[in-house]
Scaffold this active site. Structure first.
Site, PDB file in Angstrom:
ATOM      1  N   GLU A 283      -6.811   5.190  -0.456  1.00  0.00           N
ATOM      2  CA  GLU A 283      -6.478   5.700  -1.803  1.00  0.00           C
ATOM      3  C   GLU A 283      -7.351   6.894  -2.164  1.00  0.00           C
ATOM      4  OE1 GLU A 283      -4.830   1.677  -3.457  1.00  0.00           O
ATOM      5  OE2 GLU A 283      -4.065   3.685  -3.378  1.00  0.00           O
TER       6      GLU A 283
ATOM      7  N   ARG B 136      -0.366   1.166  -7.604  1.00  0.00           N
ATOM      8  CA  ARG B 136       0.248   1.045  -6.275  1.00  0.00           C
ATOM      9  C   ARG B 136       1.748   0.777  -6.346  1.00  0.00           C
ATOM     10  NH1 ARG B 136      -3.918  -2.430  -2.393  1.00  0.00           N
ATOM     11  NH2 ARG B 136      -5.295  -0.690  -1.952  1.00  0.00           N
TER      12      ARG B 136
ATOM     13  N   HIS C 270       0.879  -1.160   0.000  1.00  0.00           N
ATOM     14  CA  HIS C 270       0.000   0.000   0.000  1.00  0.00           C
ATOM     15  C   HIS C 270       0.920   1.213   0.000  1.00  0.00           C
ATOM     16  CE1 HIS C 270      -2.981   2.927   1.043  1.00  0.00           C
ATOM     17  NE2 HIS C 270      -3.925   2.031   0.858  1.00  0.00           N
TER      18      HIS C 270
ATOM     19  N   ARG D  53      -4.452  -8.541  -5.300  1.00  0.00           N
ATOM     20  CA  ARG D  53      -5.730  -8.859  -4.647  1.00  0.00           C
ATOM     21  C   ARG D  53      -6.667  -7.667  -4.725  1.00  0.00           C
ATOM     22  NH1 ARG D  53      -7.866  -7.597   0.118  1.00  0.00           N
ATOM     23  NH2 ARG D  53      -5.974  -6.498   0.697  1.00  0.00           N
TER      24      ARG D  53
ATOM     25  N   ARG E  26      -5.828  10.574  -2.259  1.00  0.00           N
ATOM     26  CA  ARG E  26      -5.207  10.997  -3.523  1.00  0.00           C
ATOM     27  C   ARG E  26      -6.262  11.103  -4.619  1.00  0.00           C
ATOM     28  NH1 ARG E  26      -1.685   6.519  -4.510  1.00  0.00           N
ATOM     29  NH2 ARG E  26      -2.575   5.686  -2.599  1.00  0.00           N
TER      30      ARG E  26
ATOM     31  N   HIS F  67       1.421  -5.046   2.588  1.00  0.00           N
ATOM     32  CA  HIS F  67       0.011  -5.100   2.969  1.00  0.00           C
ATOM     33  C   HIS F  67      -0.540  -6.526   2.992  1.00  0.00           C
ATOM     34  CE1 HIS F  67      -3.902  -3.643   3.760  1.00  0.00           C
ATOM     35  NE2 HIS F  67      -4.385  -3.810   2.548  1.00  0.00           N
ATOM     36  N   HIS F  68      -0.370  -7.258   1.889  1.00  0.00           N
ATOM     37  CA  HIS F  68      -0.969  -8.606   1.814  1.00  0.00           C
ATOM     38  C   HIS F  68      -0.028  -9.529   1.059  1.00  0.00           C
ATOM     39  CE1 HIS F  68      -4.663 -11.200   1.796  1.00  0.00           C
ATOM     40  NE2 HIS F  68      -4.006 -11.773   0.806  1.00  0.00           N
TER      41      HIS F  68
END
Ligand code: ADP
Length: 450
Positions: free
Chosen positions: A256, A280, A243, A422, A259, A382-383
């Site tokens: 997000e 990203r 992120h 994702r 922005r 993040h993931h």
């Protein structure tokens, strides 16, 4: 402390708790969950978006036209087609029943909204202001309690045993009193990802070395290690989602939308350095290339008024506020002359609708309405999308595709569902759908092999 169990679930996040509940609902009587942290919930409790599902009664109620096919296409496209098609089919086909199941055990997913990467309104959320993660974890905790499934907290699984034929025989665990073994023929691995293990992140994704993380401290990839020791294969292990804008001190994620609604990124030199609305990965890399690998997310009162999430950041005390750009420069330590020039240039470019510097397509506002705001921002892990290889029954597979008997896995520890990227709202679907399948598969295995 149990000496044996029919099913041992490792990890009490969304996937593990869903698995244990489903197994118990299907009749399993001797299920135990091991959780290394003092609380349940893992990363799942941090989920803020919702649960993506298609062909649901709530979409129908609202007149939203969706299909499992469209959900499948969106998820594959989002994942750059790296996803395992069979797992994605399973995800979408069981998504509507995942919503109904959560609601049937006392949860609340009844409001449908729009979210990134989805062609139609598909994300299911609680009807009040509560975030999806806390709602889900609270619901699962209560149901486990009602079903009498024990959750052993501060109990870390350290090893999974198999016999010479590769069949599961037990789990080694550790708590305050030391190491012990639980005999079992069935393990559901639901230990989550490895986003809080910097060494492991850097090993699989060297470009992410030095990144902070949005993950809970327990996301250290223990499950990946225990599974590979048993010969499990890994899928897409290098695929890690970052992120771009996270506060370095509190790890708070700036959505997000900040922005999207007009904020820009400025470095310590007072200059913009990237099209803030690029993907990203591009924005993350650009921030990492600045001094300290940090930047400032800068916006004005017009942006603040457009987004309720911003109030939360302000209340948290992570946003610097000033009545002029000069004052904002003094408070942040950003180069004052450059910062003032940057803001003037940006307003001029916004007026003509053309970012001649970085090619940003939409410039919502000129950023000229005081007071002005700035929040420190840098990218964070993040993931972790990759992980243990499974089939659609959640059986853990070796590299050659063969099954490890009695070994099941679900949730962030697994790879293949999300491919290279994702979509927001798909992690919660993932943990409920595959958690439930793992519980069902584990229960069937007990019945067949008990
Ligand atoms: P998911 O979304 O896949 O359910 P979570 O991060 O929500 O993943 O939950 C995973 C849980 O597993 C966390 O609560 C974490 O603390 C727990 N966990 C991780 N490793 C171990 C381990 N070795 N033993 C027991 N629990 C573990």
């Amino acid at each position: 402390k149990p000496q044996s169990a029919d099913i041992v679930v490792i990890g009490a996040g969304g996937a593990g708790m869903s698995a244990a509940i489903e197994a118990a609902q299907k009749g399993a009587t001797n299920v135990v969950i091991l959780e290394k942290m003092p609380i349940t919930g893992g990363n799942s409790v941090r989920a803020t978006g919702g649960l993506n599902a298609s062909e649901t009664q709530y979409q129908k109620r609202d007149g939203i036209e969706d299909s499992n096919e469209l959900f499948y296409q969106d998820t594959m496209k989002g994942g750059k087609n790296l996803n395992d098609p069979e797992l994605v089919r399973t995800l979408v086909e069981n998504s509507a029943s995942a919503v109904d199941w959560v609601n049937s055990i006392g949860g609340d997913l009844s409001v449908v909204g729009q979210f990134g990467g989805a062609s139609v309104k598909r994300i299911h959320r609680p009807s009040d202001t509560s975030a999806v993660g806390p709602m889900l974890v609270k619901t699962l905790n209560a149901k486990l309690d009602e079903l009498g499934v024990p959750v052993l907290l501060e109990t870390k699984a350290t090893k999974i045993f198999a016999d010479k034929d590769g069949k599961i025989t037990g789990v080694e665990a550790e708590d305050d009193n030391g190491v012990f073994v639980i005999n079992t023929k069935v393990v559901v691995l639901a230990t989550g990802g490895f986003g809080a293990n910097p060494q492991m992140v850097a090993k699989y994704a060297p470009q992410l070395e030095g990144f902070i993380t949005t993950n809970h401290v327990g996301a250290t990839g223990d499950g990946i290690e225990m599974a590979t020791e048993l010969g499990a294969g890994l899928t897409d292990i290098e695929q890690i989602q970052t992120h771009p804008t996270v506060n370095p001190d509190t790890a708070t994620m700036y959505t997000e939308g900040v922005r999207g609604n007009g904020a820009i990124l400025v470095n310590d030199d007072g200059k913009r350095f990237v099209n803030e609305l690029d993907t990203r990965d591009v924005v993350s890399a650009a921030i990492m290339a600045q001094q300290n690998g940090e930047s400032w997310l800068v916006f004005d009162t017009a942006v603040r008024e457009s987004l309720s999430a911003i109030e939360k950041y302000i209340n948290e005390g992570i946003i610097v506020e000033a009545n002029s750009i000069e004052e904002l420069a003094q408070k942040t330590g950003v180069n004052e002359a450059n910062f003032v020039a940057t803001m003037q240039e940006y307003a001029a470019m916004q007026a003509v609708g053309k970012d001649s510097e970085f090619g940003r397509k939409s410039m919502e506002v000129p950023l000229t309405k005081p007071p002005y705001f700035a929040g420190k921002a840098k990218p964070a892990v993040h993931h972790t999308m990759g992980g243990v290889k499974i089939n659609k029954e959640t059986q853990v597979l070796k590299e050659d595709g063969s099954v490890i008997p009695g070994f099941f896995a679900a949730g962030e520890v697994v790879g293949g569902v999300h491919g290279a990227n994702r979509l927001g709202g798909n992690a919660v679907t993932d943990i409920v759908v595959f958690g439930r399948i793992a519980g069902d598969s584990a229960n069937k295995y007990v019945l067949d092999n008990g």
